[in-house]
Design a protein around this motif. Structure first.
Motif, mmCIF file in Angstrom:
data_model
loop_
_atom_site.group_PDB
_atom_site.id
_atom_site.type_symbol
_atom_site.label_atom_id
_atom_site.label_comp_id
_atom_site.label_asym_id
_atom_site.label_seq_id
_atom_site.Cartn_x
_atom_site.Cartn_y
_atom_site.Cartn_z
ATOM 1 N N MET A 153 1.044 -1.452 0.188
ATOM 2 C CA MET A 153 -0.150 0.160 0.137
ATOM 3 C C MET A 153 0.976 1.192 -0.184
ATOM 4 O O MET A 153 2.011 1.054 0.848
ATOM 5 C CB MET A 153 -1.147 -0.007 0.966
ATOM 6 N N SER A 154 0.669 2.368 -0.574
ATOM 7 C CA SER A 154 1.184 3.313 -0.588
ATOM 8 C C SER A 154 0.589 4.409 -0.121
ATOM 9 O O SER A 154 -0.721 4.400 0.223
ATOM 10 C CB SER A 154 1.231 4.244 -2.589
ATOM 11 N N GLN A 155 1.364 5.669 0.391
ATOM 12 C CA GLN A 155 0.564 6.701 1.167
ATOM 13 C C GLN A 155 0.322 7.684 0.744
ATOM 14 O O GLN A 155 1.602 8.584 -0.684
ATOM 15 C CB GLN A 155 1.589 6.680 2.767
ATOM 16 N N PHE A 156 -0.981 8.457 0.628
ATOM 17 C CA PHE A 156 -1.580 9.699 0.061
ATOM 18 C C PHE A 156 -1.463 10.477 0.688
ATOM 19 O O PHE A 156 -2.225 10.681 1.534
ATOM 20 C CB PHE A 156 -2.814 9.013 -1.233
ATOM 21 N N THR A 157 -1.486 11.668 -0.073
ATOM 22 C CA THR A 157 -1.889 13.355 0.859
ATOM 23 C C THR A 157 -2.875 13.549 0.180
ATOM 24 O O THR A 157 -2.797 13.700 -1.234
ATOM 25 C CB THR A 157 -0.240 14.071 0.617
ATOM 26 N N VAL A 158 -3.727 13.863 0.529
ATOM 27 C CA VAL A 158 -5.398 14.184 0.161
ATOM 28 C C VAL A 158 -5.716 15.944 0.476
ATOM 29 O O VAL A 158 -6.186 15.847 1.270
ATOM 30 C CB VAL A 158 -6.816 13.928 -0.393
ATOM 31 N N SER A 159 -6.011 16.963 -0.805
ATOM 32 C CA SER A 159 -6.020 18.387 0.242
ATOM 33 C C SER A 159 -7.281 18.259 -0.146
ATOM 34 O O SER A 159 -7.644 18.218 -1.508
ATOM 35 C CB SER A 159 -5.186 19.205 -0.103
ATOM 36 N N GLY A 160 -8.167 19.347 0.035
ATOM 37 C CA GLY A 160 -9.171 20.095 -0.322
ATOM 38 C C GLY A 160 -9.528 21.172 0.205
ATOM 39 O O GLY A 160 -9.341 21.026 1.543
ATOM 40 N N ARG A 161 -11.460 21.419 0.546
ATOM 41 C CA ARG A 161 -12.332 21.820 0.733
ATOM 42 C C ARG A 161 -13.425 21.232 0.691
ATOM 43 O O ARG A 161 -13.653 21.151 0.066
ATOM 44 C CB ARG A 161 -11.968 23.847 0.184
ATOM 45 N N PHE A 162 -14.031 21.656 2.358
ATOM 46 C CA PHE A 162 -15.441 21.506 1.823
ATOM 47 C C PHE A 162 -16.012 22.251 2.796
ATOM 48 O O PHE A 162 -15.651 23.864 3.331
ATOM 49 C CB PHE A 162 -15.607 20.120 2.636
ATOM 50 N N ARG A 163 -17.285 22.967 2.368
ATOM 51 C CA ARG A 163 -18.045 23.978 2.701
ATOM 52 C C ARG A 163 -18.856 23.373 3.699
ATOM 53 O O ARG A 163 -20.100 22.078 4.112
ATOM 54 C CB ARG A 163 -19.341 23.951 1.502
ATOM 55 N N THR A 164 -19.494 24.637 4.479
ATOM 56 C CA THR A 164 -20.018 24.394 5.905
ATOM 57 C C THR A 164 -20.491 26.026 5.697
ATOM 58 O O THR A 164 -20.086 26.551 5.437
ATOM 59 C CB THR A 164 -19.031 25.016 7.039
ATOM 60 N N ARG A 165 -21.671 26.426 7.029
ATOM 61 C CA ARG A 165 -22.532 27.614 6.909
ATOM 62 C C ARG A 165 -21.979 28.518 7.376
ATOM 63 O O ARG A 165 -22.382 29.815 7.017
ATOM 64 C CB ARG A 165 -23.235 27.093 8.072
ATOM 65 N N HIS A 166 -20.234 28.478 7.340
ATOM 66 C CA HIS A 166 -19.340 29.458 7.982
ATOM 67 C C HIS A 166 -19.137 29.882 6.567
ATOM 68 O O HIS A 166 -18.085 30.532 6.957
ATOM 69 C CB HIS A 166 -18.435 29.300 9.415
ATOM 70 N N ARG A 225 -21.597 14.585 -0.738
ATOM 71 C CA ARG A 225 -20.015 14.745 -1.362
ATOM 72 C C ARG A 225 -19.853 15.617 -2.199
ATOM 73 O O ARG A 225 -19.013 16.352 -2.630
ATOM 74 C CB ARG A 225 -19.753 13.475 -2.376
ATOM 75 N N THR A 226 -21.231 16.415 -2.541
ATOM 76 C CA THR A 226 -21.356 17.555 -3.302
ATOM 77 C C THR A 226 -20.898 18.887 -2.916
ATOM 78 O O THR A 226 -20.264 18.937 -3.209
ATOM 79 C CB THR A 226 -22.594 17.850 -3.715
ATOM 80 N N ARG A 227 -20.783 18.948 -1.315
ATOM 81 C CA ARG A 227 -20.215 19.526 -0.770
ATOM 82 C C ARG A 227 -18.668 19.155 -0.059
ATOM 83 O O ARG A 227 -17.793 20.661 0.249
ATOM 84 C CB ARG A 227 -21.117 19.511 0.854
ATOM 85 N N ILE A 228 -18.067 18.578 -0.771
ATOM 86 C CA ILE A 228 -16.154 18.487 -0.610
ATOM 87 C C ILE A 228 -15.892 18.820 -1.880
ATOM 88 O O ILE A 228 -16.502 18.048 -2.865
ATOM 89 C CB ILE A 228 -15.998 16.650 0.601
ATOM 90 N N GLU A 229 -14.841 19.336 -1.663
ATOM 91 C CA GLU A 229 -14.178 20.066 -3.116
ATOM 92 C C GLU A 229 -12.296 18.918 -2.852
ATOM 93 O O GLU A 229 -12.308 19.256 -2.300
ATOM 94 C CB GLU A 229 -13.963 20.987 -3.133
ATOM 95 N N LEU A 230 -12.566 18.095 -3.805
ATOM 96 C CA LEU A 230 -11.522 17.261 -3.574
ATOM 97 C C LEU A 230 -10.038 17.871 -4.642
ATOM 98 O O LEU A 230 -10.879 19.208 -6.069
ATOM 99 C CB LEU A 230 -11.359 15.899 -4.202
ATOM 100 N N GLY A 231 -8.504 18.162 -4.333
ATOM 101 C CA GLY A 231 -8.046 19.124 -4.920
ATOM 102 C C GLY A 231 -6.457 18.368 -5.336
ATOM 103 O O GLY A 231 -7.039 16.779 -6.209
ATOM 104 N N GLU A 232 -5.437 18.806 -4.699
ATOM 105 C CA GLU A 232 -4.977 17.879 -5.611
ATOM 106 C C GLU A 232 -4.169 16.327 -5.035
ATOM 107 O O GLU A 232 -4.810 16.219 -3.449
ATOM 108 C CB GLU A 232 -3.802 18.434 -5.061
ATOM 109 N N VAL A 233 -4.110 15.105 -5.382
ATOM 110 C CA VAL A 233 -3.576 14.187 -4.052
ATOM 111 C C VAL A 233 -2.354 14.119 -5.071
ATOM 112 O O VAL A 233 -2.029 13.471 -5.938
ATOM 113 C CB VAL A 233 -4.790 12.977 -4.702
#
Length: 58
Positions: A1-14, A47-55
């Motif tokens: 297994m490899s290790q991956f770093t996933v970054s992104g952002r998600f929407r909250t009410r704030h 899942r629609t509130r989560i935006e994945l960026g770089e992997v």
């Protein structure tokens, strides 16, 4: 297994919340799915509130 770093952002009410997660997975697509699943359960997000960026392989 490899290790991956996933970054992104998600929407909250704030506004948008940025995140970076490290995950062990066999490939990039599985890493994306695990992160979506984790964030959905931890923060009660769809899942629609989560935006994945770089992997990247670490």
């Amino acid at each position: 297994m490899s290790q991956f770093t996933v970054s992104g952002r998600f929407r909250t009410r704030h506004g948008l919340q940025e995140f970076t997660k490290s995950i062990d997975a066999p490939n990039e697509s599985v890493a994306r799915e695990h992160v979506l699943s984790q964030l959905g359960s931890e923060h009660n997000l769809k899942r629609t509130r989560i935006e994945l960026g770089e992997v990247t392989a670490a």
